[in-house]
Design an enzyme around this catalytic site. Structure first.
Site, PDB file in Angstrom:
ATOM      1  N   LYS A  67     -67.801  78.352  54.032  1.00  0.00           N
ATOM      2  CA  LYS A  67     -67.294  77.960  53.670  1.00  0.00           C
ATOM      3  C   LYS A  67     -65.951  77.460  54.564  1.00  0.00           C
ATOM      4  CE  LYS A  67     -66.470  77.182  49.148  1.00  0.00           C
ATOM      5  NZ  LYS A  67     -67.141  77.715  48.408  1.00  0.00           N
TER       6      LYS A  67
ATOM      7  N   GLY B  38     -67.717  69.758  49.329  1.00  0.00           N
ATOM      8  CA  GLY B  38     -66.445  69.777  48.217  1.00  0.00           C
ATOM      9  C   GLY B  38     -66.278  71.696  47.337  1.00  0.00           C
ATOM     10  N   ASP B  39     -65.108  71.615  46.662  1.00  0.00           N
ATOM     11  CA  ASP B  39     -65.138  72.458  45.734  1.00  0.00           C
ATOM     12  C   ASP B  39     -63.448  72.442  45.323  1.00  0.00           C
ATOM     13  OD1 ASP B  39     -66.153  75.614  45.709  1.00  0.00           O
ATOM     14  OD2 ASP B  39     -63.633  76.228  45.926  1.00  0.00           O
TER      15      ASP B  39
ATOM     16  N   THR C 211     -74.196  71.191  39.424  1.00  0.00           N
ATOM     17  CA  THR C 211     -73.252  72.878  39.677  1.00  0.00           C
ATOM     18  C   THR C 211     -72.970  73.115  37.740  1.00  0.00           C
ATOM     19  OG1 THR C 211     -71.925  72.762  41.201  1.00  0.00           O
ATOM     20  CG2 THR C 211     -71.696  74.225  39.949  1.00  0.00           C
TER      21      THR C 211
ATOM     22  N   SER D  61     -77.522  70.011  46.891  1.00  0.00           N
ATOM     23  CA  SER D  61     -76.656  69.247  48.318  1.00  0.00           C
ATOM     24  C   SER D  61     -77.852  69.284  49.042  1.00  0.00           C
ATOM     25  CB  SER D  61     -75.472  70.388  48.514  1.00  0.00           C
ATOM     26  OG  SER D  61     -74.513  69.897  48.155  1.00  0.00           O
TER      27      SER D  61
HETATM   28  P1  NDP Z   1     -62.109  71.230  40.656  1.00  0.00           P
HETATM   29  O1  NDP Z   1     -61.331  71.304  41.545  1.00  0.00           O
HETATM   30  O2  NDP Z   1     -62.238  70.060  40.711  1.00  0.00           O
HETATM   31  O3  NDP Z   1     -61.642  72.311  39.236  1.00  0.00           O
HETATM   32  C1  NDP Z   1     -60.844  72.933  39.158  1.00  0.00           C
HETATM   33  C2  NDP Z   1     -60.885  73.395  38.118  1.00  0.00           C
HETATM   34  O4  NDP Z   1     -59.670  74.838  37.465  1.00  0.00           O
HETATM   35  C3  NDP Z   1     -59.161  73.295  37.363  1.00  0.00           C
HETATM   36  O5  NDP Z   1     -59.268  72.747  36.308  1.00  0.00           O
HETATM   37  C4  NDP Z   1     -58.507  73.931  37.719  1.00  0.00           C
HETATM   38  O6  NDP Z   1     -57.329  73.527  36.662  1.00  0.00           O
HETATM   39  C5  NDP Z   1     -58.816  74.667  37.296  1.00  0.00           C
HETATM   40  N1  NDP Z   1     -57.797  76.253  38.387  1.00  0.00           N
HETATM   41  C6  NDP Z   1     -57.737  76.414  39.414  1.00  0.00           C
HETATM   42  N2  NDP Z   1     -57.617  77.197  40.177  1.00  0.00           N
HETATM   43  C7  NDP Z   1     -57.150  78.394  39.070  1.00  0.00           C
HETATM   44  C8  NDP Z   1     -56.138  78.918  38.584  1.00  0.00           C
HETATM   45  N3  NDP Z   1     -55.502  79.657  39.799  1.00  0.00           N
HETATM   46  N4  NDP Z   1     -56.193  79.572  37.796  1.00  0.00           N
HETATM   47  C9  NDP Z   1     -56.178  78.547  36.495  1.00  0.00           C
HETATM   48  N5  NDP Z   1     -57.297  77.516  36.636  1.00  0.00           N
HETATM   49  C10 NDP Z   1     -57.260  76.952  37.705  1.00  0.00           C
HETATM   50  O7  NDP Z   1     -63.252  72.356  41.639  1.00  0.00           O
HETATM   51  P2  NDP Z   1     -64.104  72.736  41.306  1.00  0.00           P
HETATM   52  O8  NDP Z   1     -65.107  72.140  39.226  1.00  0.00           O
HETATM   53  O9  NDP Z   1     -65.503  71.795  42.205  1.00  0.00           O
HETATM   54  O10 NDP Z   1     -64.727  74.347  40.912  1.00  0.00           O
HETATM   55  C11 NDP Z   1     -64.613  75.538  40.359  1.00  0.00           C
HETATM   56  C12 NDP Z   1     -65.010  76.631  40.188  1.00  0.00           C
HETATM   57  O11 NDP Z   1     -66.601  76.255  41.004  1.00  0.00           O
HETATM   58  C13 NDP Z   1     -64.671  77.336  41.988  1.00  0.00           C
HETATM   59  O12 NDP Z   1     -64.172  79.083  42.074  1.00  0.00           O
HETATM   60  C14 NDP Z   1     -65.288  76.479  42.906  1.00  0.00           C
HETATM   61  O13 NDP Z   1     -65.996  77.482  43.781  1.00  0.00           O
HETATM   62  C15 NDP Z   1     -66.769  77.416  41.930  1.00  0.00           C
HETATM   63  N6  NDP Z   1     -68.026  76.374  42.429  1.00  0.00           N
HETATM   64  C16 NDP Z   1     -67.746  74.775  42.106  1.00  0.00           C
HETATM   65  C17 NDP Z   1     -68.970  73.399  42.750  1.00  0.00           C
HETATM   66  C18 NDP Z   1     -68.750  72.733  42.724  1.00  0.00           C
HETATM   67  O14 NDP Z   1     -69.822  71.546  43.689  1.00  0.00           O
HETATM   68  N7  NDP Z   1     -67.917  72.087  42.998  1.00  0.00           N
HETATM   69  C19 NDP Z   1     -70.060  75.038  43.246  1.00  0.00           C
HETATM   70  C20 NDP Z   1     -70.154  76.309  43.025  1.00  0.00           C
HETATM   71  C21 NDP Z   1     -69.054  76.672  42.904  1.00  0.00           C
HETATM   72  P3  NDP Z   1     -56.068  72.732  37.835  1.00  0.00           P
HETATM   73  O15 NDP Z   1     -56.056  71.337  37.798  1.00  0.00           O
HETATM   74  O16 NDP Z   1     -54.561  72.628  36.811  1.00  0.00           O
HETATM   75  O17 NDP Z   1     -55.473  73.793  39.092  1.00  0.00           O
END
Ligand code: NDP
Length: 447
Positions: free
Chosen positions: A128, A167-168, A211, A379
């Site tokens: 990561k 990405g993440d 995801t 991926s």
């Molecule tokens: P994005 O950046 O696309 O979206 C993140 C979302 O979560 C946004 O709506 C953001 O709001 C919100 N968010 C972020 N930080 C906080 C916080 N501290 N409190 C409340 N809301 C928050 O990320 P992803 O959708 O890609 O990822 C979301 C989760 O899924 C993460 O835990 C990631 O590790 C996990 N994940 C993602 C994968 C992927 O393929 N993308 C694969 C497996 C797991 P705001 O816009 O206001 O920041």
């Protein structure tokens, strides 16, 4: 709680070696607790140092990322890549750009990734990376300059057969494009070194959706085993990023009604069911805030603060935002409102106390390692397509994703049963993911 003396000692060493990293301690503690029955049956995993090795990253790369903002001022961020375990394949795991990023967050995510990747059944190790850079509020040009600087260092450590980032949080299609472009320029080679790429330069169809879709396939499988389905269920999805949007899309296709979504400022509640096109226009289109939903749907409600979303009555809760977003109080609020299923789209979104509350209540609980593995699995399918110089159709990738999620559910479920913890998918996912990595590490000897 960990009771085995050898595992307790490993946990103490992890805390001593990684002070001030509570998220990493939390992730290791959960896995070690699940492994108690495993080491009772296979003491060689302790005796031959497999568990002591698996909690120690193979390599930690930490670097300076200088870049110039639009005012001409030099900004300096910190970059990380933690190459945690390559026993079963090249390191694989996303990059997170968020101001909360520090070594402990990347370590917890990299550690979890080892077992998640193993669970997919595909040949990928765990890693990561990320930075404390915040893309929010930055211009495209600033994001590009940051990504180019980040990749200038990262390129020295990655490669299609070594380490393949994706990405993440904070790293979507735009960032992957800038990162891939810079890698190609530096190395003068066109290889699948990143996944989540655009469709015109080696990306896989269905990766964007994977995801969220995978989470729903997994949830549907849990429900099916309990003689139920998404049909007619009220669903709450936290977040409104990549995972949340496509979880909402698939939950709706499968017959559920998603009534709430959020971002880090607050949440919307739409009793008629969230209009996903409106959310996509706000989030994917103009990178806006979720409260703008009320501009098109004034009949919906907006509430400041994100944890309030867990007080919304629902049958299925899909946390898809970030780590530790459901604490014990939120878990109890969900249970009091009759939640039947919680499945984790985000990584480690439930605190240990919240997980305990769900397990004690006997509801269906799908842990992140298993439930959100569809992203990394797809991926890996992108890597396969890049190696073949060929691409599958959306339907082909989606069908493979569906099969993988069903297999993950079955493997986690049968591992839990084999070790006397029927229905405990937290333990089952940890054990099933661990066994393949551990057996491989044993085969290599001490290395
Ligand atoms: P994005 O950046 O696309 O979206 C993140 C979302 O979560 C946004 O709506 C953001 O709001 C919100 N968010 C972020 N930080 C906080 C916080 N501290 N409190 C409340 N809301 C928050 O990320 P992803 O959708 O890609 O990822 C979301 C989760 O899924 C993460 O835990 C990631 O590790 C996990 N994940 C993602 C994968 C992927 O393929 N993308 C694969 C497996 C797991 P705001 O816009 O206001 O920041």
């Amino acid at each position: 709680m960990i009771t085995n003396e050898a595992l307790k000692k490993i946990m103490e060493d992890v805390k001593k070696r990684n002070p001030g990293e509570p998220e990493f301690h939390q992730a290791v503690s959960e896995v070690l607790e699940s492994l108690e029955p495993v080491v009772a049956k296979y003491p060689e995993f302790i005796e031959k140092g497999v568990i002591a090795s698996v909690v120690e990253p193979e390599r930690i790369i930490k670097f300076r990322v200088p870049w110039v903002d639009d005012k001409g001022v030099v900004q300096v961020n910190r970059g990380f890549r933690i190459q945690f375990n390559s026993a079963i394949g090249p390191y694989k795991g996303g990059l997170r750009f968020h101001p909360s990023v520090y070594e402990g967050i990347i370590k917890f995510l990299g550690f979890e990734q080892i077992f998640k990747n193993s669970l997919t059944g595909l040949p990928i190790g765990g890693g990561k990376g990320g930075s404390d850079f915040d893309p929010k509020g930055k211009s495209d040009a600033e994001v590009m300059r940051f990504c180019q600087s980040f990749m200038t260092e990262l390129a020295k450590h990655i490669g299609a057969d070594t380490d393949v980032p994706a990405g993440d949080i904070g790293v979507g299609a735009r960032e992957i494009g800038y990162l891939f472009g810079q890698y190609k320029r530096l190395r003068n080679e066109y290889t699948g070194v990143l996944t989540g790429k655009g469709l015109t330069y080696g990306g896989s169809l269905a990766r964007k959706e994977a995801t969220g879709y995978g989470l729903c396939y997994f949830t549907a499988e849990m429900l099916k085993d309990a003689g139920d389905s998404f049909e007619g269920k009220t669903v709450v999805v936290s977040g409104s990023g990549n995972v949340a949007i496509y979880a909402t899309e698939k939950a709706t296709t499968l017959g559920g009604k998603v009534v709430a979504m959020s971002d880090s400022n607050g949440y919307i509640y739409d009793k008629n069911g969230v209009d996903l096109d409106a959310v996509k226009a706000i989030k994917e289109g103009r990178r806006g805030r979720i409260k703008e939903y009320l501009d098109v749907h004034p009949e919906a409600e907006y509430h400041e603060g994100c944890s309030g979303i867990w007080t919304v009555k629902c049958d299925i809760a899909l946390p898809c935002a970030t780590q530790n977003e459901i604490d014990e109080a939120s878990a109890k609020a969900l249970l009091a409102n009759g939640v039947k299923v919680v499945a984790e789209g985000a990584n480690m979104p439930s605190t240990p106390e919240a997980i305990r509350a769900f397990q004690e209540a006997g509801i269906l609980f799908g842990p992140a390692k298993a439930a959100n593995a569809g992203g990394v699995a797809t991926s890996a399918l992108e890597m396969s397509q890049n190696s073949m110089r060929y691409s599958w159709t959306f339907e082909e990738v989606d069908a493979k994703l569906h099969n993988i999620m069903v297999d993950i559910y079955r493997n986690a479920s049968s591992a839990a049963e084999e070790f006397g913890m029927r229905g405990n998918l937290v333990a089952g996912a940890n054990i099933a993911g661990f066994m393949k990595v551990a057996r491989t590490m044993l085969a290599y000897g001490v290395c």
